[in-house]
Design a protein around this motif. Structure first.
Motif, PDB file in Angstrom:
ATOM      1  N   HIS A 114      20.702  -2.642  13.821  1.00 52.61           N
ATOM      2  CA  HIS A 114      22.003  -2.448  13.187  1.00 52.61           C
ATOM      3  C   HIS A 114      23.053  -3.352  13.831  1.00 52.61           C
ATOM      4  O   HIS A 114      23.971  -3.832  13.163  1.00 52.61           O
ATOM      5  CB  HIS A 114      22.427  -0.978  13.327  1.00 52.61           C
ATOM      6  CG  HIS A 114      23.678  -0.635  12.603  1.00 52.61           C
ATOM      7  ND1 HIS A 114      23.772  -0.660  11.226  1.00 52.61           N
ATOM      8  CD2 HIS A 114      24.913  -0.264  13.062  1.00 52.61           C
ATOM      9  CE1 HIS A 114      24.997  -0.330  10.870  1.00 52.61           C
ATOM     10  NE2 HIS A 114      25.709  -0.079  11.962  1.00 52.61           N
ATOM     11  N   LYS A 162      16.498   2.633  12.052  1.00 58.02           N
ATOM     12  CA  LYS A 162      16.723   2.701  10.605  1.00 58.02           C
ATOM     13  C   LYS A 162      17.013   1.328  10.015  1.00 58.02           C
ATOM     14  O   LYS A 162      17.583   0.462  10.663  1.00 58.02           O
ATOM     15  CB  LYS A 162      17.887   3.647  10.299  1.00 58.02           C
ATOM     16  CG  LYS A 162      17.653   5.079  10.783  1.00 58.02           C
ATOM     17  CD  LYS A 162      18.920   5.906  10.686  1.00 58.02           C
ATOM     18  CE  LYS A 162      18.696   7.310  11.239  1.00 58.02           C
ATOM     19  NZ  LYS A 162      19.949   8.107  11.229  1.00 58.02           N
ATOM     20  N   TRP A 164      19.054  -0.290   6.809  1.00 57.86           N
ATOM     21  CA  TRP A 164      20.122   0.118   5.880  1.00 57.86           C
ATOM     22  C   TRP A 164      20.142  -0.795   4.652  1.00 57.86           C
ATOM     23  O   TRP A 164      20.760  -1.865   4.670  1.00 57.86           O
ATOM     24  CB  TRP A 164      21.478   0.075   6.584  1.00 57.86           C
ATOM     25  CG  TRP A 164      21.605   1.079   7.694  1.00 57.86           C
ATOM     26  CD1 TRP A 164      21.164   0.936   8.977  1.00 57.86           C
ATOM     27  CD2 TRP A 164      22.178   2.372   7.606  1.00 57.86           C
ATOM     28  NE1 TRP A 164      21.434   2.067   9.701  1.00 57.86           N
ATOM     29  CE2 TRP A 164      22.062   2.969   8.891  1.00 57.86           C
ATOM     30  CE3 TRP A 164      22.800   3.101   6.572  1.00 57.86           C
ATOM     31  CZ2 TRP A 164      22.522   4.253   9.157  1.00 57.86           C
ATOM     32  CZ3 TRP A 164      23.274   4.376   6.843  1.00 57.86           C
ATOM     33  CH2 TRP A 164      23.124   4.946   8.125  1.00 57.86           C
ATOM     34  N   TYR A 170      19.564   4.790   3.888  1.00 56.99           N
ATOM     35  CA  TYR A 170      18.761   4.132   4.925  1.00 56.99           C
ATOM     36  C   TYR A 170      17.301   4.553   4.808  1.00 56.99           C
ATOM     37  O   TYR A 170      16.992   5.576   4.184  1.00 56.99           O
ATOM     38  CB  TYR A 170      19.289   4.464   6.328  1.00 56.99           C
ATOM     39  CG  TYR A 170      19.113   5.902   6.762  1.00 56.99           C
ATOM     40  CD1 TYR A 170      17.899   6.338   7.323  1.00 56.99           C
ATOM     41  CD2 TYR A 170      20.156   6.820   6.621  1.00 56.99           C
ATOM     42  CE1 TYR A 170      17.746   7.656   7.702  1.00 56.99           C
ATOM     43  CE2 TYR A 170      19.997   8.133   7.016  1.00 56.99           C
ATOM     44  CZ  TYR A 170      18.792   8.555   7.557  1.00 56.99           C
ATOM     45  OH  TYR A 170      18.613   9.859   7.935  1.00 56.99           O
TER      46      TYR A 170
END
Length: 282
Positions: A114, A162, A164, A170
């Motif tokens: 992320h 995760k 996205w 997600y």
């Protein structure tokens, strides 16, 4: 010998445990007669305050003379520590342990988190779940993996856990983070990992499922354990990304042409490899 005071690597003085030595010899494949012979030859060289490291060296030298395959198994911890320093041999070694347990693996994969991009040592998959595995190699048995290591791995795991596709949705990329080391974890490291659902694997952790247990169960001995190869020959094979003894089975040409083993010595090497790999030939 039970009354002998010895010096541990930490400097602590303790009574020598003949029972522990016997157990380690038996786990290495020594029968009762061989255990007694090792103890008989070992006793004259012992002295008050002798470092446990020297006891290991003496026992290994005796075993190497009496039974090379037993000596190779006895030197497992040392052999794993000779897999460095690049990191790749240990990562491949860990991946092989996982594959023997039914996981599919990838080594050295880059993934976007992320926040930042990460290189994952090993990605393992099984039953539809994916695991992010960090391999912490140490070249000294006294180097434990402290709580900072699972803390750091947990932060990386949260960044890559995760994917996205959009701001609102997600997908799970990894279901759990793992830390695998060839030494031991501190109590705080174990406590933190348990709290954060990180899986740890060390030399003898978890109980009966640590690295030494997996190696002995699946005969996944690193070639650095072999007593019949020189340090230079082992390094040549590691440079070729050959890590395990089983990779040398039925591959004598690699020993001769790549590792520089003389043809007259290849038979001795292969005999030791066969003895270590046993029925695990795949």
């Amino acid at each position: 010998m039970d009354q002998l005071v010895v010096t541990k690597a930490s400097g602590e003085k303790v009574l020598f445990s003949v029972g522990k030595l016997k157990l380690s010899l038996k786990k290495s494949g020594a029968d009762d007669a061989l255990v007694q012979e090792v103890l008989h030859e070992l006793e004259p060289v012992l002295y008050e305050g002798i470092p446990t490291k020297k006891i290991y060296k003496h026992a290994y030298a005796i075993l190497k003379k009496l039974s090379k395959p037993t000596a190779a198994r006895y030197s497992l911890k040392k052999g794993i520590m000779q897999l460095g320093p690049s990191g790749f041999p240990f990562e491949k070694f860990v991946a092989e342990i996982l594959e023997m347990q039914g996981y599919s693996t990838q080594i050295g994969v880059f993934v976007d988190g992320h926040c930042v991009r990460h290189e994952i040592d090993v990605i393992a998959s099984k039953d539809g779940k994916h695991y992010m595995i960090e391999c912490k190699y140490h070249n000294l048995s006294s180097n434990k993996s402290n709580v900072k290591i699972p803390m750091y791995i947990h932060s990386r795991f949260k960044d890559v856990e995760k994917v996205w596709p959009s701001e609102q949705e997600y997908e799970i990329r990894f279901h759990q983070g793992w830390v695998v080391t060839n030494t031991r974890f501190t109590e705080d490291a174990i406590r933190f990992a348990s709290c954060m659902n990180l899986h740890l694997m060390g030399w003898d952790y978890p109980a009966k499922a640590g690295i030494k247990d997996m190696v002995n169960s699946f005969a996944l001995y690193p070639l650095t354990c072999l007593t019949t190869l020189s340090h230079a020959q082992k390094q040549r094979l590691l440079d070729l990304k050959i890590v395990l003894c089983k990779e040398l089975l039925h591959n004598e040409s690699v020993l001769i042409h790549k590792a520089g083993v003389k043809e007259g010595h290849v038979g001795s090497v292969m005999n030791e490899v066969e003895s270590l790999c046993g029925s695990h030939r795949t």
